[in-house]
Structures are given as C-alpha cells and as structure tokens.
Design a protein around this motif. Structure first.
Motif, mmCIF file in Angstrom:
data_model
loop_
_atom_site.group_PDB
_atom_site.id
_atom_site.type_symbol
_atom_site.label_atom_id
_atom_site.label_comp_id
_atom_site.label_asym_id
_atom_site.label_seq_id
_atom_site.Cartn_x
_atom_site.Cartn_y
_atom_site.Cartn_z
ATOM 1 N N ASP A 37 0.826 -1.209 0.000
ATOM 2 C CA ASP A 37 0.000 0.000 0.000
ATOM 3 C C ASP A 37 0.859 1.257 0.000
ATOM 4 O OD1 ASP A 37 -2.226 -1.613 0.077
ATOM 5 O OD2 ASP A 37 -2.669 -1.248 2.203
ATOM 6 N N LEU A 38 1.888 1.233 0.826
ATOM 7 C CA LEU A 38 2.773 2.382 0.958
ATOM 8 C C LEU A 38 3.464 2.693 -0.366
ATOM 9 C CD1 LEU A 38 4.194 4.513 2.712
ATOM 10 C CD2 LEU A 38 5.810 2.740 3.386
ATOM 11 N N VAL A 39 4.004 1.673 -1.002
ATOM 12 C CA VAL A 39 4.697 1.878 -2.277
ATOM 13 C C VAL A 39 3.728 2.363 -3.335
ATOM 14 C CG1 VAL A 39 5.943 0.728 -4.152
ATOM 15 C CG2 VAL A 39 6.564 0.273 -1.783
ATOM 16 N N GLN A 40 2.556 1.757 -3.407
ATOM 17 C CA GLN A 40 1.587 2.173 -4.416
ATOM 18 C C GLN A 40 1.167 3.617 -4.195
ATOM 19 O OE1 GLN A 40 -1.568 -0.555 -5.106
ATOM 20 N NE2 GLN A 40 -2.602 0.764 -6.545
ATOM 21 N N SER A 41 0.924 3.986 -2.960
ATOM 22 C CA SER A 41 0.517 5.352 -2.645
ATOM 23 C C SER A 41 1.626 6.354 -2.988
ATOM 24 C CB SER A 41 0.161 5.436 -1.164
ATOM 25 O OG SER A 41 -0.294 6.695 -0.822
ATOM 26 N N ALA A 42 2.860 6.009 -2.638
ATOM 27 C CA ALA A 42 3.990 6.891 -2.946
ATOM 28 C C ALA A 42 4.213 6.988 -4.450
ATOM 29 C CB ALA A 42 5.254 6.400 -2.249
ATOM 30 N N LEU A 43 4.110 5.863 -5.157
ATOM 31 C CA LEU A 43 4.322 5.884 -6.600
ATOM 32 C C LEU A 43 3.256 6.694 -7.323
ATOM 33 C CD1 LEU A 43 5.552 2.253 -7.336
ATOM 34 C CD2 LEU A 43 6.888 4.371 -7.440
ATOM 35 N N LEU A 44 2.049 6.697 -6.797
ATOM 36 C CA LEU A 44 1.000 7.534 -7.377
ATOM 37 C C LEU A 44 1.410 9.004 -7.328
ATOM 38 C CD1 LEU A 44 -1.871 7.875 -8.524
ATOM 39 C CD2 LEU A 44 -2.668 8.006 -6.159
#
Length: 164
Positions: A37-44
C-alpha cells in the motif's frame, strides 16, 4: 507523444525496482500488505511529478516512500488501501529460508521509533551514505547520526535481552 514516453519510462522504472521498493517499505512498516500500500501510494504521487524529477529517481522515490510512511502516522485514523496493481508485489523475505535471527532483527527494527527505523533502513539495508540518508529524510547529517546511534544502541540492548 512525450506523455506516452514519460508513462513508459515510469512503468519501466517501477518494473525494474518494484521488489526493492516494496522490500524497503516492508522494512519501514513491518507488514507486507502495508508495504505494498505504501509503495503504491507513494508511486501515485511520484507519477504525477515524474517529468519534473531532477537528480536520482531512486532517491526521489525513496524519499516519497519515507514521507508517505510518516504522513500515515500523522493521520487520525489509519486506513487500509487495496493494492490491485501488477506493478507492486511483495515476496516475504522470511519465506526465502532466512535464519530466525534475521526475522528477530526485523521485528526489533520494526519496533524502533519511525525516524530511527527510517535511518537504519536507509543506512544499512539500502546502503546509503549519511548525506544521502539526510537528504531523503529531510534532516541534517548530525540528525541521521543521532537517530542511527540511538537505534543501534536500542537494537543491541533488545537483541541481547532476546538471546539471554
């Protein structure tokens, strides 16, 4: 046409580094699902600024992950996000047959205060210099040294107690 190139560049970047980014996030969160979740949110957030990044995209993305992780701690209620992206997947390192001591160390790192945990992960797992770590954390080199020193001292004590 340039927008398509940016999208292809971003996708190639994520595909090439996804495992390392999620591993990094896992070391910050201690939970594989939160790491995704953290990576996906940051990558967004990174994707929105992708064509404006100067310098190392790796450092920019790591900083975005650390900042997003810190912002999660500031939220009054932590919410779970669902990850459906094929770009972000996690493989639990414990499954790869790591010794129990490594698992214990990861648990002790997860118990550290978030600034100390971030400093330890960046310095020793990501193998960054103090200056690079300071840049990502947005603090001075002295603060990185202080967080690292306190974290190592705490880890020594807790690991000694765990083996006693």
């Amino acid at each position: 046409m340039e927008e398509l190139d940016d999208e292809a560049d971003f996708s190639a970047f994520v595909l090439a580094r996804q495992r390392r980014l999620v591993r990094f996030a896992y070391l910050l969160t201690g939970d594989p699902h939160q790491a995704e979740d953290l990576v996906q949110s940051a990558l967004l957030k990174v994707y929105r600024r992708w064509n404006h990044i100067t310098g190392s995209p790796d450092a920019y993305v790591r900083a975005a992950i650390v900042n997003e992780h810190h912002s999660w701690w500031r939220r009054p209620v932590r919410r779970q996000e669902v990850t459906n992206s094929d770009l972000v997947t996690f493989t639990d390192p414990a499954v790869a047959g790591e010794p129990a001591a490594d698992h214990d160390l990861r648990a002790q790192i997860a118990a550290l205060p978030r600034q100390q945990r971030s400093a330890i992960v960046l310095r020793y797992y990501e193998d960054l210099t103090e200056a690079q770590t300071a840049e990502i954390l947005g603090c001075s080199v002295g603060t990185v040294k202080s967080h690292t020193s306190r974290a190592l001292k705490s880890l020594r004590v807790t690991m000694r107690e765990a083996t006693a």
